[in-house]
Scaffold this active site. Sequence first.
Site, PDB file in Angstrom:
ATOM      1  N   CYS A  15       0.836  -1.201   0.000  1.00 56.50           N
ATOM      2  CA  CYS A  15       0.000   0.000   0.000  1.00 56.50           C
ATOM      3  C   CYS A  15       0.869   1.248   0.000  1.00 56.50           C
ATOM      4  CB  CYS A  15      -0.930  -0.013   1.211  1.00 56.50           C
ATOM      5  SG  CYS A  15      -2.131   1.347   1.227  1.00 56.50           S
ATOM      6  N   CYS A  16       1.909   1.250   0.825  1.00 55.58           N
ATOM      7  CA  CYS A  16       2.813   2.399   0.871  1.00 55.58           C
ATOM      8  C   CYS A  16       3.533   2.600  -0.457  1.00 55.58           C
ATOM      9  CB  CYS A  16       3.829   2.229   2.001  1.00 55.58           C
ATOM     10  SG  CYS A  16       3.143   2.410   3.663  1.00 55.58           S
ATOM     11  N   CYS A  55      -1.362   8.609   7.094  1.00 54.60           N
ATOM     12  CA  CYS A  55      -2.697   8.346   6.560  1.00 54.60           C
ATOM     13  C   CYS A  55      -3.664   8.093   7.719  1.00 54.60           C
ATOM     14  CB  CYS A  55      -2.663   7.136   5.634  1.00 54.60           C
ATOM     15  SG  CYS A  55      -1.763   7.418   4.084  1.00 54.60           S
ATOM     16  N   CYS A  82      -4.002   4.573   9.348  1.00 56.12           N
ATOM     17  CA  CYS A  82      -2.738   4.019   9.848  1.00 56.12           C
ATOM     18  C   CYS A  82      -2.140   4.854  10.974  1.00 56.12           C
ATOM     19  CB  CYS A  82      -1.732   3.895   8.704  1.00 56.12           C
ATOM     20  SG  CYS A  82      -2.241   2.744   7.415  1.00 56.12           S
ATOM     21  N   CYS A 119       7.516   3.528   5.958  1.00 56.22           N
ATOM     22  CA  CYS A 119       6.751   3.318   4.726  1.00 56.22           C
ATOM     23  C   CYS A 119       7.658   3.046   3.538  1.00 56.22           C
ATOM     24  CB  CYS A 119       5.870   4.528   4.437  1.00 56.22           C
ATOM     25  SG  CYS A 119       6.801   6.057   4.228  1.00 56.22           S
TER      26      CYS A 119
END
Length: 256
Positions: free
Chosen positions: A120-121, A203, A206, A231
């Site tokens: 995702c990062c 985010c 997170c 990340c």
Amino acid sequence: MTERRQPSLSTDTLPTREAAAIELLSQVCRELDSIVFATSLGAEDMVLTEIIRRERLPIRIFTLDTGRLPTETLELIEVVERHYGTRIERYAPHPDAIADYVSRYGLDGFYDSVPARQACCRVRKLEPLKRALAGQSAWVTGLRAEQSVTRAELPAREWDAANGLEKINPLADWSEHEVWAFIRHHRVPYNPLHNQGYPSIGCAPCTRAITVGEDVRAGRWWWENPETKECGLHRREFAPRQPSAHPAIERDRSAA
């Protein structure tokens, strides 16, 4: 905006720290062209925004709009642009890459494993960062050595081998107290989430507030071990500085 409470400590070191940061940035501007500053709108990055704009340094400011930033962060972008009369460029992930990630892992699949979170990062942060840094000579960050175990040996200036440019960390040796003393003294705008127990803000899904005694980055990816809590933007794959080629698991957040 409510002032963030800070310990009653001496600020005797602040003028020296500030002067050193200004000199480092000024030196880099004399030596290199095409310098950019990556801001996440956190407290440290607001210090650097104030310095860059006040000193009229030729450094372009950008942010990574991941598509999942807290409302407070998005609103702060507009506040900063009005306050400093400048534009913060936004780099966003490609929609097709987001769709592919969601198809494979699910929208919030990053909770399920470290590889899923890192994927995702990569989509939301690393790929947009690559675009932002393309063709640049150096990038400036608000990293501090005391923020986490993964940043303990942070130098003020280094060669970023992964991205092929210099990386400048003017606040590497600043303390959290010095950051907030600067913000108070210069009346710098900052994210209101800092007043709600969020010393480090990423985010929305997170990031959580921390409790008394927790590490300042304990609220970032809190379901993971400290050693994996990066990340990838600032992974430690750096070589000695090169000679310049230029002359001269709760998923709901009430605060987001």
